[in-house]
Write a protein that holds these residues in place. Structure first.
Motif, PDB file in Angstrom:
ATOM      1  N   GLU A 389       0.825  -1.208   0.000  1.00  0.00           N
ATOM      2  CA  GLU A 389       0.000   0.000   0.000  1.00  0.00           C
ATOM      3  C   GLU A 389       0.861   1.261   0.000  1.00  0.00           C
ATOM      4  O   GLU A 389       0.510   2.255  -0.644  1.00  0.00           O
ATOM      5  CB  GLU A 389      -0.919  -0.014   1.229  1.00  0.00           C
ATOM      6  N   LYS A 397      -8.410   1.479  -1.241  1.00  0.00           N
ATOM      7  CA  LYS A 397      -9.827   1.804  -1.399  1.00  0.00           C
ATOM      8  C   LYS A 397     -10.517   1.830  -0.033  1.00  0.00           C
ATOM      9  O   LYS A 397      -9.860   1.761   1.001  1.00  0.00           O
ATOM     10  CB  LYS A 397     -10.492   0.784  -2.328  1.00  0.00           C
ATOM     11  N   ALA A 398     -11.842   1.891  -0.046  1.00  0.00           N
ATOM     12  CA  ALA A 398     -12.624   2.114   1.174  1.00  0.00           C
ATOM     13  C   ALA A 398     -12.324   1.115   2.290  1.00  0.00           C
ATOM     14  O   ALA A 398     -12.083   1.502   3.442  1.00  0.00           O
ATOM     15  CB  ALA A 398     -14.107   2.099   0.831  1.00  0.00           C
ATOM     16  N   SER A 399     -12.333  -0.188   1.993  1.00  0.00           N
ATOM     17  CA  SER A 399     -12.131  -1.187   3.046  1.00  0.00           C
ATOM     18  C   SER A 399     -10.728  -1.082   3.635  1.00  0.00           C
ATOM     19  O   SER A 399     -10.530  -1.239   4.846  1.00  0.00           O
ATOM     20  CB  SER A 399     -12.356  -2.599   2.482  1.00  0.00           C
ATOM     21  N   ARG A 400      -9.735  -0.824   2.783  1.00  0.00           N
ATOM     22  CA  ARG A 400      -8.362  -0.675   3.270  1.00  0.00           C
ATOM     23  C   ARG A 400      -8.236   0.582   4.132  1.00  0.00           C
ATOM     24  O   ARG A 400      -7.505   0.595   5.124  1.00  0.00           O
ATOM     25  CB  ARG A 400      -7.385  -0.599   2.084  1.00  0.00           C
ATOM     26  N   ARG A 401      -8.920   1.629   3.751  1.00  0.00           N
ATOM     27  CA  ARG A 401      -8.856   2.868   4.521  1.00  0.00           C
ATOM     28  C   ARG A 401      -9.445   2.665   5.918  1.00  0.00           C
ATOM     29  O   ARG A 401      -8.928   3.214   6.906  1.00  0.00           O
ATOM     30  CB  ARG A 401      -9.585   4.002   3.787  1.00  0.00           C
ATOM     31  N   ARG A 402     -10.521   1.881   6.013  1.00  0.00           N
ATOM     32  CA  ARG A 402     -11.111   1.592   7.333  1.00  0.00           C
ATOM     33  C   ARG A 402     -10.132   0.796   8.182  1.00  0.00           C
ATOM     34  O   ARG A 402      -9.977   1.049   9.380  1.00  0.00           O
ATOM     35  CB  ARG A 402     -12.424   0.841   7.165  1.00  0.00           C
ATOM     36  N   THR A 411      -9.143   8.210  12.205  1.00  0.00           N
ATOM     37  CA  THR A 411     -10.431   8.052  11.527  1.00  0.00           C
ATOM     38  C   THR A 411     -10.213   7.945  10.023  1.00  0.00           C
ATOM     39  O   THR A 411      -9.154   8.313   9.502  1.00  0.00           O
ATOM     40  CB  THR A 411     -11.350   9.253  11.810  1.00  0.00           C
ATOM     41  N   VAL A 412     -11.228   7.477   9.333  1.00  0.00           N
ATOM     42  CA  VAL A 412     -11.157   7.370   7.875  1.00  0.00           C
ATOM     43  C   VAL A 412     -10.969   8.765   7.267  1.00  0.00           C
ATOM     44  O   VAL A 412     -10.252   8.928   6.268  1.00  0.00           O
ATOM     45  CB  VAL A 412     -12.427   6.701   7.314  1.00  0.00           C
ATOM     46  N   THR A 413     -11.609   9.752   7.865  1.00  0.00           N
ATOM     47  CA  THR A 413     -11.467  11.132   7.373  1.00  0.00           C
ATOM     48  C   THR A 413     -10.006  11.575   7.412  1.00  0.00           C
ATOM     49  O   THR A 413      -9.503  12.203   6.466  1.00  0.00           O
ATOM     50  CB  THR A 413     -12.323  12.098   8.221  1.00  0.00           C
ATOM     51  N   ASN A 416      -8.111   9.865   4.679  1.00  0.00           N
ATOM     52  CA  ASN A 416      -8.415  10.508   3.392  1.00  0.00           C
ATOM     53  C   ASN A 416      -7.632  11.813   3.227  1.00  0.00           C
ATOM     54  O   ASN A 416      -7.123  12.111   2.135  1.00  0.00           O
ATOM     55  CB  ASN A 416      -9.924  10.799   3.297  1.00  0.00           C
TER      56      ASN A 416
END
Length: 458
Positions: A389, A397-402, A411-413, A416
């Protein structure tokens, strides 16, 4: 240290630069603003009066009134007066005495004498290549003696043993003899302090001075004490043959008045300025001209270049340059290394006031950039990623970010925001790698543009 003062002076000079010519009214208004800014910065009133009078005398001359750029000439006058106020040039330590050269540190309790002793010892060891011995004569605070021993081990500088049951003068004399036997170049004597000036403390400092005859007797003062620092400096200067001042905690929430007042009140130069609690990057020689430029929002590029040359890993920088030129790109591993390089330089707080134009930023933006926690959280997020990564951020992507957010305690924010900031840096490094004008644009960036897109954490 001078954040508020810099912001107020920057606004005053901005208004002046908008004037096609300067009249006595313009100059009078500007001087009133400068006077208020200095008083709010806790500069001693007599110092402010003399400073304003000197600036007025120069500003009312034909050189300003008839100049095509009167605003710039006025700023130069203020700059030159600030330099004179703080001492005109850096006064280095006098170590020409027969070894060991004794340096005695005096000041109030809590001013940072013990930490400064270690910082100064490390500076002498690394910069001047001196063999240094330290000793504590603070028999009233055993913790101070233990702290100096601990710091000595950390920086690999010898500490002469002492204990609370001994007499301060006897400790110092024994330390001098030990330094002579051990062929040390410098002996640093850390003395006891009090919460306020009293006769007993001064008598002890005078007795120590008479016993060890220091070549440098430095007054250590906390910049955050404001006007009280000036009063304390005067009391110490009246009682002791001070040779200079070390201003500590200059990165704190200080108004800066002490730096602008101490020399004028005592007549003794500020020789060093302490920044932060880190021993290894926490002491800098005090250069009045460079400090005046910082106060006026012009930055201090000379000090910044010296800091980069000292702290940045040349091999790592060379590898980065080669990587960019080869077209292999800039990944999150590189981003993490840049964060670590910044940390080795003392963090964002240590370089902010050296960057031109920082006075134009809002107090909120400056505070956000100085805070060291966001940098550590950025690294925590990158550490939470897999090697794949970090090398290929596009797969996050989304799941990896979580998962990354959970693993780094963020946090995911926040994840990001980091990725968004990384993308901006990646684009800039791509331009640099092409050998075009990207590098010059990056180096010439206005601080406001550095905040475009928002800081990752506020």
């Amino acid at each position: 240290m001078f954040d508020n003062l810099t912001q107020k002076l920057t606004q005053t000079f901005k208004n002046l630069r908008g004037q096609g010519r300067l009249s006595e009214d313009n100059i009078r208004d500007a001087l009133r603003d400068v006077r208020l800014a200095l008083l709010e910065a806790d500069v001693a009133l007599p110092v402010v009066k003399d400073f304003i009078n000197n600036v007025r005398e120069s500003a009312m001359g034909e050189a300003v009134v008839k100049s095509l750029t009167p605003g710039q000439v006025f700023v130069k006058i203020v700059h030159d007066e600030l330099v004179q106020l703080m001492g005109a040039h850096n006064d280095s330590l006098d170590l020409s005495a027969r070894p060991p050269a004794v340096i005695l540190l005096a000041g109030l309790q809590g001013s940072g004498k013990t930490t400064t002793s270690a910082k100064l010892a490390l500076w002498l060891k690394d910069k001047e290549k001196k063999r240094v011995l330290m000793v504590s004569t603070d028999v009233y605070r055993p913790a101070a003696m233990e702290q100096l021993v601990h710091l000595g081990k950390d920086i690999e500088v010898d500490v002469f043993p002492s204990s609370p049951g001994q007499q301060p003068v006897r400790i110092a004399q024994d330390a001098v003899e030990a330094a002579q036997r051990g062929v040390y170049d410098v002996l640093i004597v850390d003395t006891a302090g009090r919460l306020h000036v009293d006769g007993e403390m001064m008598a002890e400092a005078q007795a120590l001075t008479a016993a060890v005859k220091p070549v440098e007797l430095l007054f250590v003062v906390d910049a955050m004490t404001g006007q009280d620092a000036v009063n304390t400096a005067k009391a110490f200067n009246d009682a002791l043959p001070l040779t200079g001042v070390i201003l500590t905690k200059a990165d704190g929430d200080a108004r800066g008045g002490a730096a602008l007042s101490v020399r004028a009140i005592t007549g003794k130069p500020i020789k060093f300025i302490g920044i932060g609690e880190k021993i290894r990057k926490g002491l800098e020689p005090f250069y009045p001209e460079r400090m005046a430029s910082r106060i006026l929002g012009m930055g201090d590029i000379v000090s910044l270049v010296e800091q980069v040359q000292q702290d940045v890993d040349e091999d790592q920088a060379r590898k980065m340059t080669q990587k960019l030129r080869s077209g292999k790109g800039f990944d999150l591993e590189d981003f993490r290394e840049q964060l670590r390089q910044l940390e080795r330089m003392g963090g964002m707080a240590s370089i902010m006031d050296k960057l031109p134009g920082m006075g134009e930023l809002s107090a909120e933006a400056q505070s956000a950039m100085q805070d060291g926690k966001p940098m550590r959280r950025l690294e925590a997020i990158i550490n939470s990623m897999t090697p794949g990564e970090r090398h290929h951020p596009d797969i996050i992507k989304a799941s990896r970010r979580r998962r990354i957010a959970a693993g780094s305690g963020t946090t995911v924010t926040e994840v990001n925001k980091l990725l968004k900031q990384f993308e901006m840096m990646q684009k800039m490094f791509k331009k640099m790698g092409k050998g075009g004008r990207g590098l010059s644009r990056l180096l010439g960036m206005n601080p406001k543009s550095m905040l475009k897109g928002g800081l990752p954490f506020r």
